[in-house]
Design a protein around this motif. Structure first.
Motif, PDB file in Angstrom:
ATOM      1  N   VAL A  66      -4.552   1.957 -29.216  1.00 33.09           N
ATOM      2  CA  VAL A  66      -3.830   2.449 -27.861  1.00 33.09           C
ATOM      3  C   VAL A  66      -2.338   1.705 -28.303  1.00 33.09           C
ATOM      4  N   SER A  67      -1.355   2.539 -28.366  1.00 38.01           N
ATOM      5  CA  SER A  67      -0.025   1.983 -29.022  1.00 38.01           C
ATOM      6  C   SER A  67       0.576   1.501 -27.587  1.00 38.01           C
ATOM      7  N   GLY A  68       1.811   0.750 -27.920  1.00 39.69           N
ATOM      8  CA  GLY A  68       2.671   0.221 -26.965  1.00 39.69           C
ATOM      9  C   GLY A  68       3.255   1.203 -25.925  1.00 39.69           C
ATOM     10  N   GLY A  69       3.403   2.394 -26.482  1.00 39.71           N
ATOM     11  CA  GLY A  69       3.889   3.686 -25.598  1.00 39.71           C
ATOM     12  C   GLY A  69       2.869   4.235 -24.694  1.00 39.71           C
ATOM     13  N   GLN A  70       1.869   4.373 -25.212  1.00 36.79           N
ATOM     14  CA  GLN A  70       0.625   4.848 -24.583  1.00 36.79           C
ATOM     15  C   GLN A  70       0.149   3.774 -23.432  1.00 36.79           C
ATOM     16  N   ARG A  71       0.296   2.652 -23.691  1.00 33.51           N
ATOM     17  CA  ARG A  71       0.095   1.716 -22.700  1.00 33.51           C
ATOM     18  C   ARG A  71       0.989   1.800 -21.349  1.00 33.51           C
ATOM     19  N   GLN A  72       2.432   2.172 -21.900  1.00 36.83           N
ATOM     20  CA  GLN A  72       3.292   2.400 -20.767  1.00 36.83           C
ATOM     21  C   GLN A  72       3.004   3.663 -20.017  1.00 36.83           C
ATOM     22  N   ARG A  73       2.337   4.579 -20.639  1.00 37.74           N
ATOM     23  CA  ARG A  73       2.098   5.632 -19.872  1.00 37.74           C
ATOM     24  C   ARG A  73       0.942   5.716 -18.988  1.00 37.74           C
ATOM     25  N   ILE A  74      -0.119   4.587 -19.515  1.00 41.47           N
ATOM     26  CA  ILE A  74      -1.320   4.253 -18.782  1.00 41.47           C
ATOM     27  C   ILE A  74      -0.847   3.729 -17.379  1.00 41.47           C
ATOM     28  N   ALA A  75       0.121   2.721 -17.617  1.00 41.46           N
ATOM     29  CA  ALA A  75       0.753   2.184 -16.378  1.00 41.46           C
ATOM     30  C   ALA A  75       1.211   3.130 -15.309  1.00 41.46           C
ATOM     31  N   LEU A  76       2.314   3.935 -15.989  1.00 40.83           N
ATOM     32  CA  LEU A  76       2.485   4.956 -15.188  1.00 40.83           C
ATOM     33  C   LEU A  76       1.766   5.953 -14.424  1.00 40.83           C
ATOM     34  N   ALA A  77       0.587   6.339 -15.283  1.00 39.60           N
ATOM     35  CA  ALA A  77      -0.467   6.858 -14.608  1.00 39.60           C
ATOM     36  C   ALA A  77      -1.054   6.145 -13.321  1.00 39.60           C
ATOM     37  N   ARG A  78      -1.223   4.832 -13.619  1.00 45.73           N
ATOM     38  CA  ARG A  78      -1.869   4.071 -12.636  1.00 45.73           C
ATOM     39  C   ARG A  78      -0.946   4.165 -11.553  1.00 45.73           C
ATOM     40  N   ALA A  79       0.488   4.166 -11.427  1.00 48.82           N
ATOM     41  CA  ALA A  79       1.190   4.324 -10.336  1.00 48.82           C
ATOM     42  C   ALA A  79       1.147   5.505  -9.601  1.00 48.82           C
ATOM     43  N   MET A  80       0.934   6.585 -10.525  1.00 49.20           N
ATOM     44  CA  MET A  80       1.221   7.838  -9.910  1.00 49.20           C
ATOM     45  C   MET A  80      -0.191   8.375  -9.141  1.00 49.20           C
TER      46      MET A  80
ATOM     47  N   ASP B 220       3.978   6.637  -1.387  1.00 53.12           N
ATOM     48  CA  ASP B 220       5.240   7.084  -0.798  1.00 53.12           C
ATOM     49  C   ASP B 220       6.434   6.666  -1.510  1.00 53.12           C
ATOM     50  N   VAL B 221       6.691   5.479  -2.086  1.00 52.19           N
ATOM     51  CA  VAL B 221       7.736   5.196  -2.947  1.00 52.19           C
ATOM     52  C   VAL B 221       7.160   4.593  -4.425  1.00 52.19           C
ATOM     53  N   LEU B 222       7.759   5.329  -5.137  1.00 51.90           N
ATOM     54  CA  LEU B 222       7.495   4.803  -6.722  1.00 51.90           C
ATOM     55  C   LEU B 222       8.590   4.037  -7.264  1.00 51.90           C
ATOM     56  N   LEU B 223       8.363   2.779  -7.738  1.00 51.13           N
ATOM     57  CA  LEU B 223       9.231   1.910  -8.143  1.00 51.13           C
ATOM     58  C   LEU B 223       9.167   1.906  -9.686  1.00 51.13           C
ATOM     59  N   LEU B 224      10.157   2.307 -10.438  1.00 46.27           N
ATOM     60  CA  LEU B 224       9.974   2.149 -11.830  1.00 46.27           C
ATOM     61  C   LEU B 224      11.225   1.493 -12.474  1.00 46.27           C
ATOM     62  N   ASP B 225      10.940   0.506 -13.080  1.00 50.46           N
ATOM     63  CA  ASP B 225      11.879  -0.479 -14.152  1.00 50.46           C
ATOM     64  C   ASP B 225      11.830   0.270 -15.401  1.00 50.46           C
ATOM     65  N   GLU B 226      12.398   1.290 -15.752  1.00 53.15           N
ATOM     66  CA  GLU B 226      12.631   2.119 -16.710  1.00 53.15           C
ATOM     67  C   GLU B 226      11.350   2.272 -17.324  1.00 53.15           C
TER      68      GLU B 226
ATOM     69  N   ALA C 225       0.819  -1.129  -0.006  1.00 46.74           N
ATOM     70  CA  ALA C 225      -0.140   0.197   0.045  1.00 46.74           C
ATOM     71  C   ALA C 225       0.680   1.321   0.025  1.00 46.74           C
ATOM     72  N   ARG C 226       2.116   1.098   0.340  1.00 45.10           N
ATOM     73  CA  ARG C 226       3.035   2.274   0.539  1.00 45.10           C
ATOM     74  C   ARG C 226       4.030   2.496  -0.819  1.00 45.10           C
ATOM     75  N   LEU C 227       3.820   1.399  -1.764  1.00 46.39           N
ATOM     76  CA  LEU C 227       4.625   1.526  -2.831  1.00 46.39           C
ATOM     77  C   LEU C 227       3.713   1.495  -4.038  1.00 46.39           C
ATOM     78  N   ALA C 228       4.262   1.960  -5.083  1.00 45.08           N
ATOM     79  CA  ALA C 228       3.601   1.920  -6.647  1.00 45.08           C
ATOM     80  C   ALA C 228       4.690   1.306  -7.515  1.00 45.08           C
ATOM     81  N   TYR C 229       4.250   0.500  -8.480  1.00 48.39           N
ATOM     82  CA  TYR C 229       5.373  -0.314  -9.388  1.00 48.39           C
ATOM     83  C   TYR C 229       5.107  -0.404 -10.611  1.00 48.39           C
ATOM     84  N   VAL C 230       5.867   0.343 -11.519  1.00 45.69           N
ATOM     85  CA  VAL C 230       5.611  -0.089 -13.006  1.00 45.69           C
ATOM     86  C   VAL C 230       6.822  -0.838 -13.383  1.00 45.69           C
TER      87      VAL C 230
END
Length: 594
Positions: free
Chosen positions: A482-496, A501-507, A421-426
């Motif tokens: 919906v392109s691959g890059g847009q899907r990646q941004r959707i996943a990032l939006a989900r995490a943000m 408290d902590v945002l974990l991004l695997d590039e 609950a304290r972390l968000a992961y992409v």
């Protein structure tokens, strides 16, 4: 499937474990079957009564009335039993599927990934379906056995000599079936295993279909899938042929027995050794024998298939699951430490971890603190342990030695939910979940408002694209719009969504164009000013933006510092930066050419 009783009984108990919660329904079904059997067994005797009454010239009202009542009662009871057992079968299948799905979702990530996902799906779909018929097969076996024995007893009441002839025929048929039935179980088990392999191969092929086509490997992969399909078909055909043999033996044996009984009975009736009404009643019982024997054959076949399926389903229980709550877990404090406190939000203390008891350590002796604010980048060559650190932080993997701390308290003092609950992961591959854009963005926060969703979509520069889609936020992510890059941004939006408290991004910027990447890096900088951001860096821009860089090598921390400090002091980091710079230059050239 082994034919021995000692090997059969444990597997039978496995099947019975699925039926145990429904024992009352099973008992009612058994009682209904016994009542229906009683009505069926009484019918030939009442028919004899009708014929005897006809010969004596007495009124036919009573025997015909009893005969009609037996037929109607038997039909109603049978209908009730069929509906009851049909509902029970579906409930047993649902229970098995519910248990497996729950097990999968509670499973430890490592244990789940050791099995092909296609095979896991087959357990829920194909194997569970085999429990449908098997759930009623035990009742069917009891009822058909009682019906068979009751029929034989009543045949003996009518004529013992003809009964002896019938028993000989039944024993011959039973001996042949006893030889053939275990082979059906073996073939069924092998067929189910091959279906699992087929599902795993096909699922992996479809998941990588772009790579398959780009590699011109359709033919080779197609042959592998078709080979598994042929193997499945071969085992299924073998089971079907054996089943056909069993049915042929059963039906032909009974028909030959009926013909023999008819001839012998007629001969005895000619010599006044048997009444015509008794012969007719005996023949009716002989014809009725086909029902119990056929039912026995069907139920034994279904039972053995169900036993094989139940065993495969129970194998799912070997998958390790995460504990729902740590024994020492306590509620989260009402007030978390302030963002400017010196206490790190996350810390590794001498952590060593491996992916299996015989596997080498993936990371060893990790001591690392993640400050409450700022951007920490993790770099290192392939296999250095970068992803393992994220797996430890998210509790996908537990340390063998050492401990992790959250707000200064050991992970053991928190449940898995409290940590996550304290972390968000992409993830780097940024998978999307089934559903619409709206479903994906608010996946971690189902109660998010429309305004919150719009805010994070603007942050990842996706709001205009979503507004241009015919269905807007309700566009399914299976859509090719919906392109691959847009899907990646959707996943990032989900995490943000709702600042973690902590945002974990695997590039998370790997598939983005330069302009969008720059905007997202600005967004990440803003997040790092308010909380912790940890990235696994594969691009030079990520490294340059980081407040602190951690260099991993062979599962150990080699160096830590800023970009300038490491560039001046660490040889491995210099090599990594050169490689990242070359990759960055190639991206620029590719963009210019495009």
């Amino acid at each position: 499937m082994p034919a021995s009783g000692s090997a059969l009984l444990p597997r039978l108990r496995t099947l019975l474990s699925f039926l145990a919660p429904h024992r009352r329904t099973l008992l009612l079904g058994l009682v209904l079957g016994l009542v229906a059997n009683a009505a069926g067994l009484a019918t030939p005797m009442v028919t004899k009564w009708v014929l005897d009454t006809l010969g004596s010239g007495e009124p036919m009202t009573r025997p015909i009335g009893v005969l009609l009542a037996l037929v109607l009662v038997g039909a109603l009871i049978t209908l009730w039993q069929w509906r009851l057992l049909g509902t029970l079968a579906e409930q047993v299948v649902l229970d098995a599927r519910t248990a497996m799905v729950g097990r999968y979702l509670r499973a430890r990530v490592g244990d789940l990934h050791r099995r092909p996902s296609g095979e896991l799906v087959t357990r829920v779909t194909s194997d569970a379906a085999l429990l449908h018929q098997a759930s009623g097969s035990i009742i069917g076996l009891v009822n058909s056995t009682i019906a068979l024995l009751g029929t034989l007893v009543l045949m003996g009441v009518l004529d013992l000599f003809l009964l002896g002839c019938t028993i000989v025929a039944v024993l011959v048929v039973a001996a042949v079936m006893g030889v053939l039935l275990p082979r059906i179980a073996k073939a069924t088990t092998a067929a189910q295993e091959s279906v699992g392999r087929l599902g795993g191969t096909l699922e992996g092929t479809l998941r990588a279909i772009r790579t398959v086509k780009a590699s011109r490997a359709e033919g080779r992969l197609g042959e592998r899938v078709i080979a598994d399909a042929r193997d499945t078909a071969a085992h299924s055909v073998r089971a079907a042929r054996i089943s056909a043999s069993v049915w042929t033996v059963a039906w032909t044996g009974i028909q030959l027995a009926v013909i023999a009984i008819l001839g012998i009975g007629a001969w005895r009736a000619q010599r006044d050794l048997l009444e015509i009404s008794s012969l007719i009643a005996f023949l009716l019982y002989a014809f009725q024998l086909m029902g119990p024997i056929s039912e026995l054959t069907q139920n034994v076949t279904a039972l053995q298939a169900g036993i094989a399926a139940a065993g495969r389903i129970r194998e799912v229980e070997a998958i390790g699951v995460e504990s729902p709550a740590a024994p020492a877990a306590v509620p989260l404090p009402a007030h978390r430490p302030a963002p400017d406190t010196d206490q790190p939000v996350l810390a590794f203390r001498g952590v060593t971890a491996r992916y299996g008891p015989d596997a080498p350590p993936a990371v060893s002796g990790i001591d690392l603190e993640i400050p409450r604010r700022g951007h920490t980048a993790i770099v290192g060559p392939s296999g250095a342990g970068k992803t393992t650190l994220f797996s430890l932080l998210l509790r996908f993997l537990e340390p063998e030695h050492g401990e992790l701390l959250l707000d200064g308290r050991p992970y053991a003092a928190h449940s898995h939910d409290q940590v996550r609950a304290r972390l968000a992961y992409v993830e780097q591959e940024t998978p999307v979940v089934p559903g619409t854009i709206r479903d994906n963005v608010r996946f971690g926060h189902p109660d998010a408002t429309e305004a919150e969703i719009r805010e994070v979509l603007r942050a990842v520069q996706l709001d205009e694209k979503v507004d241009s889609l015919p269905e807007g936020l309700d566009t399914p992510l299976a859509s090719t719009e919906v392109s691959g890059g847009q899907r990646q941004r959707i996943a990032l939006a989900r995490a943000m969504l709702r600042t973690p408290d902590v945002l974990l991004l695997d590039e998370a910027t790997a598939q983005l164009d330069g302009l969008t990447e720059a905007a997202l890096h600005e967004c990440i900088r803003q997040r790092a000013a308010a909380g912790a951001v940890v990235t696994i860096a594969h691009r030079l821009s990520t490294v340059l933006d980081a407040d602190r860089i951690v260099v991993l090598e062979q599962g150990r921390i080699r160096a830590q510092g800023t970009h300038a400090e490491l560039l001046a002091s660490d040889e491995l980091y210099q090599k990594l930066v050169r490689a990242l710079r070359i990759a960055a230059d190639q991206d620029v050239v590719a963009a210019a050419v495009a």
